[in-house]
Design a protein around this motif. Structure first.
Motif, mmCIF file in Angstrom:
data_model
loop_
_atom_site.group_PDB
_atom_site.id
_atom_site.type_symbol
_atom_site.label_atom_id
_atom_site.label_comp_id
_atom_site.label_asym_id
_atom_site.label_seq_id
_atom_site.Cartn_x
_atom_site.Cartn_y
_atom_site.Cartn_z
ATOM 1 N N ARG B 46 0.884 -1.112 -0.129
ATOM 2 C CA ARG B 46 -0.086 -0.006 -0.134
ATOM 3 C C ARG B 46 0.991 1.215 -0.256
ATOM 4 N N GLU B 72 -10.437 -0.740 -2.865
ATOM 5 C CA GLU B 72 -11.311 -1.486 -1.640
ATOM 6 C C GLU B 72 -12.820 -1.727 -2.123
ATOM 7 N N HIS B 73 -13.424 -1.231 -2.906
ATOM 8 C CA HIS B 73 -14.686 -1.259 -3.286
ATOM 9 C C HIS B 73 -14.761 -1.471 -4.817
ATOM 10 N N SER B 169 -9.254 -6.532 -7.063
ATOM 11 C CA SER B 169 -8.667 -5.423 -6.261
ATOM 12 C C SER B 169 -7.172 -5.205 -7.036
#
Lengths: 209, 209
Positions: B46, B72-73, B169
């Motif tokens: 990240r 993340e979504h 993702s």
């Protein structure tokens, strides 16, 4: 024309024009009286250039000054001249020592005649990709290079056609502005093309109109 | 690992890592004691992503947050997903109503399936060029489009090969990072190709080595 007319012609506020005058980006108008100066078409053109560099490329005032200096003092050879236009607009870009992989890719593309500023810019972009865990392979770099050579053919063809008989300053303005304002056009086209190619390749239906 | 180890692994100062934690860009580590949290490989990944977006694309913290949220979504359909990755990284870009000329160029290219965000981005780039007295003709736009379609073929081919079997993702990270970090590579290649093409076309000798 008066400063207020220059403002009306360009859509740039008088306070901003005064700032460009103080910073030396815009040449002083011809002094008419103690409180008035006269501006002409060259000032309108210069203001448009400044706005293009600031808006189109997000250049700093220092970056704009480098472009303006290069236009006012164009170098002799065309190669130096292209280098000057390109360096002026790559303000703030870090350059790195050039790796053997990049030299190999450039040789593979047949670009023996690269000047080192743009090579350093390429190396810096590849180093950033590496740090982002997104290494660009030499094979992929060569493939991208062939596509960008087509872009350059369009650029240089248009330069030759559009600036036939023009002064060196006008050519330099064309190269600097054309390079800066077309970069975002290419970036947007890449995104559109990605959407098209992914839909075509992955067999997805087009989104509703 | 401790925060100091995360700092050592990524080369990012502890104070900066704490800032990313406060801003919610970096998920909190597993709490080990009142004063210590434990970080793992996902945190290293990240931090590299955040640095790539900030360094490679000059994204603001708000821009990075949009990319992180999209990762993340992830959206359901691939088309929405590509759009989300692309929109997340075009933060701050103004979009404009799309002109008939742009619609004509897109139809000419056979890109019937363009989503409107990238079209607005293209229109905004063309409007900036117009204001800079550097209008891009429809013919030239189509020619640039064909070159960028080749770039997109390389992009999507690499995406399919490199993310086979990966999570959505991971694919979204690949598209967002790949688009952002490759843009400056293409820009640098364009400058190198301009130097090569101008030397070849205009018959100039290469500069001294």
């Amino acid at each position: 024309m008066k400063l207020s007319d220059l403002s009306a012609s360009t859509g740039v506020a008088p306070a901003t024009l005064k700032y460009y005058l103080r910073e030396g980006l815009l040449p002083a108008g011809a002094r008419v009286s103690a409180t008035r100066a006269d501006y002409d078409a060259s000032h309108v053109e210069r203001v448009r250039l400044i706005r293009a560099l600031v808006e189109g490329a997000g250049l700093s005032i220092a970056g704009v000054r480098r472009v303006v200096d290069a236009i006012e003092h164009p170098p002799e050879s065309f190669q130096d001249f292209l280098g000057a236009a390109q360096s002026a607009i790559s303000v703030g870009a870090l350059t790195s020592p050039v790796s053997p992989e990049v030299r190999y890719a450039v040789a593979e593309l047949g670009w023996g005649d690269c000047h080192s500023d743009a090579l350093g810019l390429l190396q810096a972009a590849l180093d950033t990709a590496d740090r982002a865990s997104f290494p660009v392979t030499t094979e992929r770099l060569v493939a991208y290079g062939r596509a960008m050579e087509q872009v350059a053919e369009i650029d240089i063809g248009a330069l030759a056609a559009d600036t036939a008989g023009a002064s060196r300053s006008e050519m330099l303005r064309y190269v600097a502005v054309g390079t800066v304002v077309v970069d975002p056009v290419l970036v947007a086209l890449r995104r559109l093309a990605q959407a098209h190619v992914s839909a075509a390749r992955l067999g997805l239906p087009p989104p509703p109109p």
